[in-house]
Motif scaffolding. Structure first.
Motif, PDB file in Angstrom:
ATOM      1  N   ILE A   4       0.963  -1.198   0.036  1.00 47.50           N
ATOM      2  CA  ILE A   4      -0.106   0.055  -0.100  1.00 47.50           C
ATOM      3  C   ILE A   4       0.817   1.220   0.094  1.00 47.50           C
ATOM      4  CG2 ILE A   4      -1.860   1.182   1.336  1.00 47.50           C
ATOM      5  CD1 ILE A   4      -2.689  -1.131   2.329  1.00 47.50           C
ATOM      6  N   ALA A   6       0.550   5.403  -0.422  1.00 46.97           N
ATOM      7  CA  ALA A   6      -0.164   6.580  -0.863  1.00 46.97           C
ATOM      8  C   ALA A   6      -1.782   6.120  -0.422  1.00 46.97           C
ATOM      9  CB  ALA A   6       0.258   7.420  -1.741  1.00 46.97           C
ATOM     10  N   GLU A   7      -1.959   5.203   0.291  1.00 46.35           N
ATOM     11  CA  GLU A   7      -3.329   4.788   0.242  1.00 46.35           C
ATOM     12  C   GLU A   7      -3.741   3.886  -0.789  1.00 46.35           C
ATOM     13  OE1 GLU A   7      -6.004   7.731   1.954  1.00 46.35           O
ATOM     14  OE2 GLU A   7      -4.546   8.222   3.813  1.00 46.35           O
ATOM     15  N   LYS A   9      -3.572   0.452  -3.143  1.00 45.72           N
ATOM     16  CA  LYS A   9      -3.166  -0.985  -2.911  1.00 45.72           C
ATOM     17  C   LYS A   9      -2.565  -1.421  -4.159  1.00 45.72           C
ATOM     18  CE  LYS A   9      -4.506  -5.512  -1.384  1.00 45.72           C
ATOM     19  NZ  LYS A   9      -3.723  -6.399  -2.697  1.00 45.72           N
ATOM     20  N   ASN A  47      -9.618   7.935  -7.957  1.00 53.18           N
ATOM     21  CA  ASN A  47     -10.273   7.973  -6.536  1.00 53.18           C
ATOM     22  C   ASN A  47     -10.556   9.395  -6.189  1.00 53.18           C
ATOM     23  OD1 ASN A  47      -9.536   5.400  -6.471  1.00 53.18           O
ATOM     24  ND2 ASN A  47      -7.955   5.370  -4.948  1.00 53.18           N
ATOM     25  N   ILE A 148       1.583  13.110  -0.757  1.00 53.46           N
ATOM     26  CA  ILE A 148       1.273  11.818  -1.593  1.00 53.46           C
ATOM     27  C   ILE A 148       2.339  11.646  -2.894  1.00 53.46           C
ATOM     28  CG2 ILE A 148      -0.281  10.761  -3.195  1.00 53.46           C
ATOM     29  CD1 ILE A 148      -1.377  10.857  -0.355  1.00 53.46           C
ATOM     30  N   GLN A 151       5.320  10.412  -1.153  1.00 57.01           N
ATOM     31  CA  GLN A 151       5.419   9.078  -0.874  1.00 57.01           C
ATOM     32  C   GLN A 151       5.697   7.797  -2.229  1.00 57.01           C
ATOM     33  OE1 GLN A 151       2.136   7.822   1.592  1.00 57.01           O
ATOM     34  NE2 GLN A 151       1.804   9.951   2.163  1.00 57.01           N
TER      35      GLN A 151
END
Length: 212
Positions: A4, A6-7, A9, A47, A148, A151
């Motif tokens: 996972i 930066a949130e 998957k 998202n 983000i 990451q």
């Protein structure tokens, strides 16, 4: 590798792992990091926009999208995008993936450099295009926060990507520069080949076989 980032998957199905192995086997560090960033940046933008998409298909599209630049998958006469799309299609067909899903992946890869079309197609096609645009040209850069973005780059470093990607593109199609006619990769040839003369669409019309 963290599953996972930066949130988001990273798909870990058998299909996804096998696709990733192909990129590991035939690509290099530049393409590996770029392809994974493309998936993540595309997924994040999806998202943010509330788009429904198949994460596994988007991931496989990202993994294969530049494999047409590699010696193993490069044809003598097709656009590198088509080579990558054909490789993905063969891979997915051999594993019994439904034809509709295969078609989406093929379109996503084949159209990922086609401005003005890909963003209007199915979500996986549009998101791959967005992910590529974000990573290569910084399109809509401000839509993703510094945190983000950092990451993702920490997990898949850029490592002088700006200076390395143009020669990498050229290496992938220098033996078939005619395939860049009518698409943005002709700019790469103009950058890399002194005196490169692009094919001109208007000349094609004027010099056609029609007798008028």
């Amino acid at each position: 590798m963290s599953k996972i980032i930066a949130e988001i998957k990273i798909p870990d199905s058998k299909l996804a792992r096998e696709a990733a192995e192909l990129l590991r086997d035939h690509g290099d560090e530049l393409l590996w990091n770029h392809s994974n960033r493309v998936f993540l940046f595309g997924a994040i933008q999806g998202n943010q926009a509330g788009v429904i998409y198949d994460s596994e298909l988007l991931y496989i599209s990202a993994i294969f999208h530049d494999l047409g630049l590699t010696k193993h998958y490069s044809s003598p006469d097709k656009r590198f995008e088509v080579d990558g799309a054909n490789a993905a299609r063969d891979f997915l067909k051999s594993r019994g993936v439904p034809l509709e899903s295969i078609s989406r992946v093929w379109d996503a890869i084949a159209l990922h450099t086609t401005i003005g079309i890909a963003e209007h197609k199915e979500s996986e096609v549009a998101l791959l295009y967005s992910g590529v645009g974000y990573d290569v040209m910084g399109e809509n850069y401000e839509r993703i926060s510094d945190d983000i973005r950092n990451q993702i780059v920490e997990a898949f470093p850029r490592n002088d990507f700006k200076n390395r990607i143009i020669p990498a593109f050229y290496e992938g199609f220098k033996h078939k520069t005619e395939t860049t006619f009518g698409n943005i990769k002709a700019d790469v040839c103009a950058e890399m080949i002194p005196g490169f003369k692009r094919t001109n669409f208007c000349d094609c019309i004027r010099h056609s076989a029609w007798k008028e």
